[in-house]
Design a protein around this motif. Structure first.
Motif, mmCIF file in Angstrom:
data_model
loop_
_atom_site.group_PDB
_atom_site.id
_atom_site.type_symbol
_atom_site.label_atom_id
_atom_site.label_comp_id
_atom_site.label_asym_id
_atom_site.label_seq_id
_atom_site.Cartn_x
_atom_site.Cartn_y
_atom_site.Cartn_z
ATOM 1 N N UNK A 141 -42.795 32.057 -26.497
ATOM 2 C CA UNK A 141 -41.956 31.434 -27.526
ATOM 3 C C UNK A 141 -42.812 30.934 -28.683
ATOM 4 N N UNK A 142 -42.381 31.229 -29.893
ATOM 5 C CA UNK A 142 -43.068 30.766 -31.094
ATOM 6 C C UNK A 142 -42.063 30.091 -32.018
ATOM 7 N N UNK A 143 -42.593 29.439 -33.027
ATOM 8 C CA UNK A 143 -41.732 28.934 -34.101
ATOM 9 C C UNK A 143 -42.006 29.800 -35.323
ATOM 10 N N UNK A 144 -41.055 30.641 -35.650
ATOM 11 C CA UNK A 144 -41.224 31.575 -36.746
ATOM 12 C C UNK A 144 -41.161 33.011 -36.269
ATOM 13 N N UNK A 145 -40.445 33.862 -37.022
ATOM 14 C CA UNK A 145 -40.239 35.246 -36.616
ATOM 15 C C UNK A 145 -41.491 36.106 -36.768
ATOM 16 N N UNK A 193 -50.571 35.055 -26.872
ATOM 17 C CA UNK A 193 -50.768 33.645 -27.224
ATOM 18 C C UNK A 193 -51.771 33.494 -28.365
ATOM 19 N N UNK A 194 -52.887 34.213 -28.272
ATOM 20 C CA UNK A 194 -53.904 34.130 -29.312
ATOM 21 C C UNK A 194 -53.366 34.630 -30.645
ATOM 22 N N UNK A 195 -52.604 35.723 -30.618
ATOM 23 C CA UNK A 195 -52.057 36.278 -31.857
ATOM 24 C C UNK A 195 -50.992 35.362 -32.454
ATOM 25 N N UNK A 196 -50.158 34.766 -31.607
ATOM 26 C CA UNK A 196 -49.126 33.847 -32.094
ATOM 27 C C UNK A 196 -49.753 32.617 -32.752
ATOM 28 N N UNK A 199 -51.088 33.558 -36.224
ATOM 29 C CA UNK A 199 -50.087 33.792 -37.271
ATOM 30 C C UNK A 199 -49.266 32.542 -37.561
ATOM 31 N N UNK A 200 -48.839 31.855 -36.512
ATOM 32 C CA UNK A 200 -47.940 30.717 -36.695
ATOM 33 C C UNK A 200 -48.130 29.663 -35.624
ATOM 34 N N UNK A 201 -47.005 29.252 -34.986
ATOM 35 C CA UNK A 201 -47.044 28.170 -33.998
ATOM 36 C C UNK A 201 -46.590 28.673 -32.631
ATOM 37 N N UNK A 202 -47.438 28.510 -31.638
ATOM 38 C CA UNK A 202 -47.088 28.838 -30.258
ATOM 39 C C UNK A 202 -46.413 27.634 -29.627
ATOM 40 N N UNK A 203 -45.236 27.869 -28.994
ATOM 41 C CA UNK A 203 -44.456 26.759 -28.431
ATOM 42 C C UNK A 203 -44.522 26.740 -26.911
ATOM 43 N N UNK A 204 -44.247 27.859 -26.257
ATOM 44 C CA UNK A 204 -44.198 27.873 -24.792
ATOM 45 C C UNK A 204 -44.463 29.275 -24.261
ATOM 46 N N UNK A 205 -45.009 29.332 -23.046
ATOM 47 C CA UNK A 205 -45.276 30.598 -22.365
ATOM 48 C C UNK A 205 -44.883 30.439 -20.899
ATOM 49 N N UNK A 206 -44.218 31.454 -20.344
ATOM 50 C CA UNK A 206 -43.779 31.397 -18.949
ATOM 51 C C UNK A 206 -43.930 32.768 -18.296
ATOM 52 N N UNK A 207 -44.385 32.775 -17.043
ATOM 53 C CA UNK A 207 -44.401 33.988 -16.223
ATOM 54 C C UNK A 207 -43.519 33.733 -15.003
#
Length: 261
Positions: A141-145, A193-196, A199-207
């Protein structure tokens, strides 16, 4: 034609038919459970924890904007209470819990109006054993398309995974969903995660490892992945040939012969 008395609730269509008694009994014994969070990946992992903690069915997710997401489950009252408690504990650990609720024996009118409608109950009442997938689901999940598109591109190029869809929940929050073997999904998410973040803001990651059928059915799926596959060509094929028109050629002996100058 049935008469309708003002102030009364129309008869539930699920209570009709040969199995009306069984369905009505199950309805009276069933409850609804709701857990709400501020992140789509978190609500998916919360739903996974709820499903794996007790024998409940996932009705679906409700998104009302500003990042608010709710997982809705149904089952026997005791099972629902266990599932909601597991969901609350998981959401608290993620720091995203908003609220939770258990509704024993919901009134039919409530089910018809809200997105927990009675049209979903036929499947809920079918006795089945939920199956686990051998793959994993990853959510980023990020903030921004632009950040989510860039992260998705980087993940596809870094590991053997499948991009299955994306979800937007308001407040600029976007989630991309991938699927594949656990190791491949984990590798892809690291790159994403690194790319997000670049570019912008990383919000959450889930597996989610070995997700249940209920969870996978509730996740968005790209329309290109569910289109009907082209059917094989069946032979023989009758082809109508158009009649060929004969062209008359001129008599070469009658053509004038140019004289040399």
């Amino acid at each position: 034609m049935e008469s309708y008395t003002p102030g009364s609730v129309p008869q539930d269509p699920l209570a009709q038919g040969n199995a009306s008694g069984t369905r009505d009994h199950r309805r009276m014994q069933s409850s609804l459970g709701l857990v709400s969070t501020l992140s789509f990946p978190v609500i998916v992992s919360t739903a996974d924890a709820m499903l794996k903690s007790s024998g409940v069915t996932l009705i679906g997710f409700e998104k009302i904007g500003s990042g608010h997401c709710t997982a809705i489950v149904r089952g026997a009252t005791a099972e629902v209470r266990i599932a909601v408690q597991a969901g609350v504990e998981h959401a608290k650990r993620e720091g995203q819990l908003l609220s939770s609720l258990v509704i024993p024996r919901p009134f039919p009118n409530l089910e018809v109006i809200f997105p927990i409608g009675s049209h979903l109950l036929d499947e809920t009442y079918q006795p089945h054993r939920p199956r686990h997938s051998s793959h994993a689901v990853g959510l980023l999940e990020t903030r921004g398309f632009p950040a989510i598109v860039g992260a998705a591109d980087a993940m596809l190029k870094s590991a053997d995974i499948e991009l299955t869809g994306y979800e937007t929940i308001g407040a600029g929050l976007c989630t991309v969903i991938i699927r594949g073997r656990v190791a491949e999904v984990a590798m892809a998410l690291q790159v994403g995660m690194a790319e997000a973040q670049r570019i912008g803001e990383l919000v959450a990651v889930t597996v989610v490892t070995r997700p249940l059928e209920d969870l996978e059915r509730a996740l968005p799926l790209a329309s290109c992945l569910i289109e009907e596959q082209p059917q094989p060509l069946r032979l023989p094929i009758s082809v109508k040939e158009t009649a060929k028109e004969l062209v008359e050629l001129p008599d070469l002996r009658k053509l004038p012969i140019p004289k040399d100058s």
